[in-house]
Design a protein around this motif. Structure first.
Motif, short mmCIF file in Angstrom:
data_model
loop_
_atom_site.label_atom_id
_atom_site.label_comp_id
_atom_site.label_asym_id
_atom_site.label_seq_id
_atom_site.Cartn_x
_atom_site.Cartn_y
_atom_site.Cartn_z
N SER A 1 0.71 -45.16 17.69
CA SER A 1 -0.04 -44.22 18.52
C SER A 1 0.58 -42.83 18.48
N HIS A 2 -0.28 -41.81 18.44
CA HIS A 2 0.23 -40.43 18.49
C HIS A 2 0.96 -40.16 19.80
N TRP A 3 0.73 -41.00 20.80
CA TRP A 3 1.36 -40.78 22.09
C TRP A 3 2.85 -41.09 22.08
N TRP A 4 3.37 -41.65 21.00
CA TRP A 4 4.80 -41.94 20.97
C TRP A 4 5.63 -40.66 21.11
N LEU B 1 4.96 -38.17 23.10
CA LEU B 1 4.84 -37.54 24.41
C LEU B 1 6.15 -37.50 25.20
#
Length: 398
Positions: free
Chosen positions: A362-365, A367
């Motif tokens: 996930s690109h959220w890693w 954040l």
């Protein structure tokens, strides 16, 4: 003067945080030629001899990884230079002793893999002939062995070393008349019959006489095994890589993808290969997994690990060179360059569409790290503002 110093310090802290954001969000595959330039200078200054004092394969690995990266970059001259050092008495010295394959499968396998890469670039008859002769000797040793794992040192066997040697036979069969399909098929069957019972992965060490596991799967060897399995057999590679990802991928404190030295739920001591373990994470296994992910078509993980490495590795660049951790450990730079340059030599390159959705990171890693950098970058200015408000309040009260 104090105000000027504080201002300069605030600007420096914010700039460092901004640089972290840039490194975390931009492609991290560049700079390999400059890494090779740094490594060549270090090798010519004795870095391989220094590495040999730290672990038994230091001299060998530093030259081998430099040569393999040179092949990936199409630099035939540098690859030949590395091979000439690997074929020296100095490189062979640690691998003396009575073994079925002289100098052991570690030495012979890695050298033959580099030799095959050079032959693939040059197509020189002498290079192809050397590959053919060495591959025949390696295959004969496997054919005569009751176990799929040949000794690397007298009385000691690591499956990862035999995996590299078998990959070199596959490379032989791609470049020359195929001769070792039966050897490889037999090896694959024997490997699958001797997996680590706990994880169903290829074990870290085995009994040299039977090939039965003597220790479970570990990240440092798994990352290398999964770098080479796609060159040998796509089906086994897919199954092993999926399990490896399940058992070894972690994100300590939620700050980024890393690779554990021991499977999830297991712990153990650090060793010379893993380096110091931080929350169970092995830096060396994490770096090598960049290449394993690239070879297994796992682009999202390869990208995430590379970008996280650009932050955690503290790279320093000049117009001519690039190094990590201020160049304090050139062997680490060599592994990273080899991992970032990874491309298949035998297997077909996978297309972006072939990456299974279940593998996507996930690109959220990013954040948590982005929030951390934001906090670091804003803290000096928020502190200055708070001090200014306090000073105004104190003046008004007076």
């Amino acid at each position: 003067m104090l105000r000027v110093v504080r201002l300069v310090l605030a600007v420096a802290i914010t700039a460092a945080a901004a640089l972290g954001v840039i490194r975390l969000t931009t492609p991290a595959d560049g700079g390999i030629p400059r890494q090779l330039a740094f490594l060549r200078a270090e090798l010519e200054s004795g870095a391989a001899e220094d590495a040999q004092e730290l672990f038994p394969e230091g001299y060998f690995f530093l030259h081998a990884l430099y040569g393999l990266t040179a092949v990936d970059m199409g630099d035939l001259s540098s690859a030949r230079w590395a091979l000439s050092h690997l074929e020296s008495d100095t490189a062979r010295a640690p691998f003396a002793g009575e073994m079925q394959l002289q100098y052991g499968v570690f030495y012979r396998g890695w050298v033959n893999w580099l030799r095959g890469g050079i032959a693939a670039l040059s197509r020189d008859p002498a290079d192809l002939r050397a590959l053919e002769e060495e591959s025949a000797a390696i295959a004969a040793a496997f054919d005569a062995s009751p176990t799929p794992y040949l000794a690397s040192y007298p009385g000691q066997a690591w499956p990862v070393d035999s995996t590299v040697a078998i990959a070199s036979l596959r490379l032989h069969d791609k470049l020359l008349t195929p001769a070792y399909d039966v050897t490889v098929i037999r090896w694959l069957a024997n490997v699958e019959a001797r997996l680590d019972p706990a994880t169903q992965l290829i074990p870290h060490t085995v009994d040299p006489d039977t090939g039965e596991p003597t220790s479970g799967a570990q990240g440092t060897s798994q990352s290398l095994i999964n770098r080479f399995l796609p060159e040998i057999d796509a089906e086994l590679a897919q199954a092993q890589y999926t399990r490896f990802r399940t058992w070894f991928l972690a994100a300590p404190l939620g700050l980024g993808p890393t690779v554990r030295e021991y499977p999830v739920g297991f712990d153990g001591p650090a060793n010379v290969d893993s380096g110091p373990l931080v929350l169970g994470t092995s830096l060396s296994a994490t770096v090598v997994t960049i290449g394993a992910a690239r070879l297994n078509g796992d682009r999202s993980l390869a990208t995430a690990l590379s970008q996280f490495g650009e932050v955690a590795g503290l790279p320093f660049s000049t117009p001519w060179t690039k190094r990590y951790a201020l160049g304090a450990a050139p062997i680490g730079d060599a592994f990273l360059a080899w991992s970032k340059s990874a491309r298949p030599w035998v297997a077909a390159a996978s297309s972006p569409e072939a990456e299974p959705p279940s593998r996507f990171i996930s690109h959220w890693w990013r954040l948590p790290l982005l929030m951390l950098f934001l906090a670091i970058g804003l803290t000096p200015w928020l502190t200055r503002a708070a001090l200014r408000r306090r000073k105004v309040a104190d003046s008004a009260a007076a």
